[in-house]
Design a protein around this motif. Structure first.
Motif, PDB file in Angstrom:
ATOM      1  N   MET A 132       0.844  -1.199   0.000  1.00 16.51           N
ATOM      2  CA  MET A 132       0.000   0.000   0.000  1.00 16.51           C
ATOM      3  C   MET A 132       0.887   1.260   0.000  1.00 16.51           C
ATOM      4  O   MET A 132       1.879   1.322   0.719  1.00 16.51           O
ATOM      5  CB  MET A 132      -0.881   0.012   1.265  1.00 16.51           C
ATOM      6  N   LEU A 133       0.490   2.224  -0.814  1.00 17.51           N
ATOM      7  CA  LEU A 133       1.211   3.501  -0.835  1.00 17.51           C
ATOM      8  C   LEU A 133       0.523   4.467   0.128  1.00 17.51           C
ATOM      9  O   LEU A 133      -0.688   4.688   0.032  1.00 17.51           O
ATOM     10  CB  LEU A 133       1.203   4.098  -2.241  1.00 17.51           C
ATOM     11  N   VAL A 134       1.290   5.010   1.065  1.00 16.87           N
ATOM     12  CA  VAL A 134       0.740   5.986   2.010  1.00 16.87           C
ATOM     13  C   VAL A 134       1.372   7.349   1.734  1.00 16.87           C
ATOM     14  O   VAL A 134       2.594   7.459   1.590  1.00 16.87           O
ATOM     15  CB  VAL A 134       0.999   5.552   3.476  1.00 16.87           C
ATOM     16  N   LEU A 135       0.504   8.356   1.630  1.00 17.85           N
ATOM     17  CA  LEU A 135       0.981   9.734   1.497  1.00 17.85           C
ATOM     18  C   LEU A 135       1.058  10.325   2.902  1.00 17.85           C
ATOM     19  O   LEU A 135       0.042  10.416   3.596  1.00 17.85           O
ATOM     20  CB  LEU A 135       0.001  10.549   0.630  1.00 17.85           C
ATOM     21  N   GLY A 136       2.257  10.667   3.335  1.00 19.78           N
ATOM     22  CA  GLY A 136       2.439  11.258   4.662  1.00 19.78           C
ATOM     23  C   GLY A 136       2.522  12.769   4.558  1.00 19.78           C
ATOM     24  O   GLY A 136       3.050  13.299   3.567  1.00 19.78           O
ATOM     25  N   ILE A 137       1.998  13.458   5.577  1.00 25.37           N
ATOM     26  CA  ILE A 137       2.059  14.925   5.607  1.00 25.37           C
ATOM     27  C   ILE A 137       2.456  15.359   7.019  1.00 25.37           C
ATOM     28  O   ILE A 137       1.881  14.887   8.004  1.00 25.37           O
ATOM     29  CB  ILE A 137       0.691  15.552   5.225  1.00 25.37           C
ATOM     30  N   ASP A 138       3.451  16.246   7.108  1.00 24.50           N
ATOM     31  CA  ASP A 138       3.849  16.787   8.417  1.00 24.50           C
ATOM     32  C   ASP A 138       4.047  18.295   8.312  1.00 24.50           C
ATOM     33  O   ASP A 138       4.842  18.766   7.497  1.00 24.50           O
ATOM     34  CB  ASP A 138       5.149  16.139   8.912  1.00 24.50           C
ATOM     35  N   THR A 139       3.295  19.029   9.142  1.00 24.02           N
ATOM     36  CA  THR A 139       3.485  20.490   9.228  1.00 24.02           C
ATOM     37  C   THR A 139       3.515  20.879  10.704  1.00 24.02           C
ATOM     38  O   THR A 139       2.977  21.900  11.083  1.00 24.02           O
ATOM     39  CB  THR A 139       2.326  21.261   8.532  1.00 24.02           C
ATOM     40  N   SER A 140       4.159  20.040  11.526  1.00 20.04           N
ATOM     41  CA  SER A 140       4.040  20.259  12.972  1.00 20.04           C
ATOM     42  C   SER A 140       4.837  21.450  13.480  1.00 20.04           C
ATOM     43  O   SER A 140       4.483  22.042  14.492  1.00 20.04           O
ATOM     44  CB  SER A 140       4.489  18.998  13.709  1.00 20.04           C
ATOM     45  N   CYS A 141       5.903  21.804  12.777  1.00 17.59           N
ATOM     46  CA  CYS A 141       6.756  22.868  13.310  1.00 17.59           C
ATOM     47  C   CYS A 141       7.110  23.842  12.193  1.00 17.59           C
ATOM     48  O   CYS A 141       6.245  24.566  11.701  1.00 17.59           O
ATOM     49  CB  CYS A 141       7.971  22.219  13.950  1.00 17.59           C
ATOM     50  N   ASP A 142       8.366  23.840  11.746  1.00 15.98           N
ATOM     51  CA  ASP A 142       8.763  24.816  10.720  1.00 15.98           C
ATOM     52  C   ASP A 142       9.201  24.152   9.416  1.00 15.98           C
ATOM     53  O   ASP A 142       9.879  24.784   8.610  1.00 15.98           O
ATOM     54  CB  ASP A 142       9.864  25.744  11.248  1.00 15.98           C
ATOM     55  N   ASP A 143       8.829  22.894   9.209  1.00 13.83           N
ATOM     56  CA  ASP A 143       9.102  22.246   7.926  1.00 13.83           C
ATOM     57  C   ASP A 143       7.782  21.788   7.324  1.00 13.83           C
ATOM     58  O   ASP A 143       6.989  21.157   8.019  1.00 13.83           O
ATOM     59  CB  ASP A 143      10.006  21.014   8.100  1.00 13.83           C
ATOM     60  N   THR A 144       7.568  22.094   6.042  1.00 16.47           N
ATOM     61  CA  THR A 144       6.399  21.551   5.346  1.00 16.47           C
ATOM     62  C   THR A 144       6.895  20.314   4.619  1.00 16.47           C
ATOM     63  O   THR A 144       7.792  20.409   3.783  1.00 16.47           O
ATOM     64  CB  THR A 144       5.864  22.555   4.297  1.00 16.47           C
ATOM     65  N   SER A 145       6.318  19.155   4.941  1.00 18.24           N
ATOM     66  CA  SER A 145       6.835  17.931   4.331  1.00 18.24           C
ATOM     67  C   SER A 145       5.716  17.007   3.867  1.00 18.24           C
ATOM     68  O   SER A 145       4.670  16.902   4.505  1.00 18.24           O
ATOM     69  CB  SER A 145       7.742  17.198   5.321  1.00 18.24           C
ATOM     70  N   ALA A 146       5.967  16.360   2.725  1.00 19.28           N
ATOM     71  CA  ALA A 146       5.048  15.341   2.201  1.00 19.28           C
ATOM     72  C   ALA A 146       5.907  14.223   1.634  1.00 19.28           C
ATOM     73  O   ALA A 146       6.982  14.475   1.072  1.00 19.28           O
ATOM     74  CB  ALA A 146       4.141  15.926   1.130  1.00 19.28           C
ATOM     75  N   LEU A 193       3.151  23.059  16.913  1.00 17.14           N
ATOM     76  CA  LEU A 193       2.566  24.405  16.930  1.00 17.14           C
ATOM     77  C   LEU A 193       1.156  24.296  16.354  1.00 17.14           C
ATOM     78  O   LEU A 193       0.978  23.792  15.240  1.00 17.14           O
ATOM     79  CB  LEU A 193       3.393  25.364  16.070  1.00 17.14           C
ATOM     80  N   ILE A 194       0.176  24.781  17.089  1.00 17.71           N
ATOM     81  CA  ILE A 194      -1.208  24.513  16.702  1.00 17.71           C
ATOM     82  C   ILE A 194      -1.559  25.106  15.326  1.00 17.71           C
ATOM     83  O   ILE A 194      -2.231  24.461  14.518  1.00 17.71           O
ATOM     84  CB  ILE A 194      -2.206  24.948  17.813  1.00 17.71           C
ATOM     85  N   GLY A 195      -1.078  26.315  15.056  1.00 13.19           N
ATOM     86  CA  GLY A 195      -1.380  26.933  13.756  1.00 13.19           C
ATOM     87  C   GLY A 195      -0.753  26.148  12.612  1.00 13.19           C
ATOM     88  O   GLY A 195      -1.354  25.986  11.540  1.00 13.19           O
ATOM     89  N   SER A 196       0.446  25.652  12.823  1.00 12.43           N
ATOM     90  CA  SER A 196       1.144  24.855  11.811  1.00 12.43           C
ATOM     91  C   SER A 196       0.420  23.527  11.585  1.00 12.43           C
ATOM     92  O   SER A 196       0.172  23.118  10.445  1.00 12.43           O
ATOM     93  CB  SER A 196       2.582  24.582  12.250  1.00 12.43           C
ATOM     94  N   LEU A 197       0.062  22.855  12.687  1.00 10.51           N
ATOM     95  CA  LEU A 197      -0.629  21.568  12.594  1.00 10.51           C
ATOM     96  C   LEU A 197      -1.961  21.701  11.853  1.00 10.51           C
ATOM     97  O   LEU A 197      -2.350  20.831  11.069  1.00 10.51           O
ATOM     98  CB  LEU A 197      -0.907  21.018  14.000  1.00 10.51           C
ATOM     99  N   LEU A 198      -2.642  22.831  12.107  1.00  7.28           N
ATOM    100  CA  LEU A 198      -3.955  23.055  11.477  1.00  7.28           C
ATOM    101  C   LEU A 198      -3.862  23.039   9.959  1.00  7.28           C
ATOM    102  O   LEU A 198      -4.769  22.541   9.288  1.00  7.28           O
ATOM    103  CB  LEU A 198      -4.498  24.420  11.914  1.00  7.28           C
ATOM    104  N   GLU A 241     -13.865  15.062  11.568  1.00  5.83           N
ATOM    105  CA  GLU A 241     -13.893  15.673  12.914  1.00  5.83           C
ATOM    106  C   GLU A 241     -12.482  15.767  13.519  1.00  5.83           C
ATOM    107  O   GLU A 241     -12.302  16.351  14.579  1.00  5.83           O
ATOM    108  CB  GLU A 241     -14.817  14.863  13.851  1.00  5.83           C
ATOM    109  N   LEU A 242     -11.480  15.204  12.815  1.00  4.74           N
ATOM    110  CA  LEU A 242     -10.110  15.219  13.367  1.00  4.74           C
ATOM    111  C   LEU A 242      -9.641  16.646  13.642  1.00  4.74           C
ATOM    112  O   LEU A 242      -9.714  17.518  12.784  1.00  4.74           O
ATOM    113  CB  LEU A 242      -9.132  14.559  12.377  1.00  4.74           C
ATOM    114  N   ASN A 243      -9.153  16.856  14.866  1.00  2.00           N
ATOM    115  CA  ASN A 243      -8.601  18.169  15.231  1.00  2.00           C
ATOM    116  C   ASN A 243      -7.168  17.996  15.697  1.00  2.00           C
ATOM    117  O   ASN A 243      -6.867  17.034  16.404  1.00  2.00           O
ATOM    118  CB  ASN A 243      -9.406  18.783  16.385  1.00  2.00           C
ATOM    119  N   PRO A 244      -6.284  18.922  15.329  1.00  2.00           N
ATOM    120  CA  PRO A 244      -4.917  18.819  15.831  1.00  2.00           C
ATOM    121  C   PRO A 244      -4.843  19.205  17.308  1.00  2.00           C
ATOM    122  O   PRO A 244      -5.739  19.862  17.829  1.00  2.00           O
ATOM    123  CB  PRO A 244      -4.151  19.826  14.974  1.00  2.00           C
ATOM    124  N   ALA A 245      -3.760  18.796  17.959  1.00  2.00           N
ATOM    125  CA  ALA A 245      -3.562  19.128  19.370  1.00  2.00           C
ATOM    126  C   ALA A 245      -2.102  19.514  19.586  1.00  2.00           C
ATOM    127  O   ALA A 245      -1.204  18.768  19.192  1.00  2.00           O
ATOM    128  CB  ALA A 245      -3.916  17.926  20.240  1.00  2.00           C
TER     129      ALA A 245
END
Ligand code: KG4
Ligand code: ZN
Length: 340
Positions: free
Chosen positions: A1-15, A84-89, A331-335
């Protein structure tokens, strides 16, 4: 299975696109340190705005360089915290919209689980159970990993994270942000025994504490008669700076290694992994390998680009959660605070 990962938790935008939780097909990271350097640290509002600019092109690039389209994606794994909540959003909203619009299953991934599983992206892979030291800008924790999704925290920092200590010390030495790579380089030319900074071993505990060390560095620099106003370089000679960097780094690493040793002995572990941004540190990598030889345990350390924030690690964790049908909905919300 191919999974597309996304991370924007801090100061890097990554996929990233990862196959079967093992093979990296693409891993795109768009950093922001140019934007934050002049402020001496991450400015959350600027980070969020930059994620908004970059998220679509970075995801496009991850798909394009994997040579696939959205219809080939089996699941989207998005980091929903901590961070960072704004980044995660930004990452969460984007992933939710993508999954809703294209009817792709969505998986929520804890950033720390991503770091912890990053060694699975290279071979040889660790085998459960193993001790994992996750050292990043926001966290410093020791885990006993018993299976995918089964992690017992053995200890954590009671104040600053190791990476945070690097960043704060770098700032007070006038060396800029992010501090880890700068101090890593500078320390290579310094004497780690030049200044005897304190080591908080916290007897009978696998917890960490780094805030006293940061204060000790500040006091030492002041005793040198160097002025520290905001981000002004303190005016120390390069060799003195290198000695302070090397001595500070030795104090951090001595404690990290000692705690890993204790964790190994207490749990009878055969394998140890190191993950998170601070795992990029040359001296820490070396000392961990030496500790492995001394203790007779196998040590797994991902290559440097997989230590710092990246979405491939999020895709690995997402894959294993998808196998267990642990899906999320709109309904998923970041924390910002999200224990593993
Ligand atoms: O895992 P990461 O990329 O982001 C978080 O989840 O926090 O870790 C970033 C942290 C920063 O504090 C940075 O200074 C530190 O990792 N870091 C390093 C090195 N490269 C990055 N610390 C020590 N030595 C390095 N070479
Ligand atoms: Zn991280």
């Amino acid at each position: 299975m191919l999974v597309l990962g996304i991370d924007t938790s801090c100061d890097d935008t990554s996929a990233a696109v990862v196959e079967d939780g093992l093979r990296i097909v693409s891993n795109i990271v768009s950093g922001q340190s140019d934007i934050h350097t002049k402020y001496g640290g991450i400015v959350p509002e600027l980070a969020s705005r930059q994620h908004i600019e970059m998220i679509a092109p970075v995801v496009d690039e991850a798909l394009k360089s994997a040579g696939i389209g959205l219809s080939d994606v089996g699941a989207v794994a998005v980091c929903h915290g901590p961070g960072l909540i704004g980044s995660l959003l930004v990452g969460c909203s984007f992933a939710k919209a993508l999954c809703y619009g294209r009817k792709i299953p969505l998986v929520a991934v804890n950033h720390l689980e991503g770091h912890l599983l990053s060694p699975f992206l290279e071979s040889p892979q660790p085998e459960f159970p193993f001790i994992s030291l996750v050292v990043s800008g926001g966290h410093t924790s020791l885990y006993l990993a018993e299976g995918f999704g089964v992690y017992r925290e053995l200890g954590r920092t009671r104040d600053d994270a190791a990476g945070e200590a690097y960043d704060k010390v770098s700032k007070l030495l006038g060396l800029g942000y992010p501090g880890g790579p700068v101090i890593d380089r500078l320390a290579a030319d310094g004497n780690p025994g030049a200044v005897d900074f304190p080591r908080a071993y916290l007897p009978d505990s696998l917890d960490f504490s780094f805030s006293g060390l940061k204060t000790a560095v500040l006091q030492h620099v002041r005793r040198q008669g160097a002025g520290i106003k905001g981000q002004q370089p303190p005016g120390l000679a390069p060799s003195v700076l290198a000695d302070i960097a090397a001595s500070f780094q030795a104090a951090v690493i001595d404690v990290l290694i000692r705690k890993v040793q204790w964790a190994v002995r207490q749990n009878g572990a055969r394998q140890v992994t190191l993950a998170g941004g601070v795992a990029a540190n040359a001296s820490l990598r070396q000392r961990m390998k030496e500790m492995g030889v001394d203790e007779g345990v196998e040590v797994f350390i991902p290559s440097v680009p997989l230590c710092t924030d990246n979405a491939a690690m999020i895709a690995v964790a997402g894959y294993h959660r998808a196998l267990k049908s642990e899906f999320s909905g709109p309904e998923l919300n970041p924390a910002a605070y999200l224990p593993l």
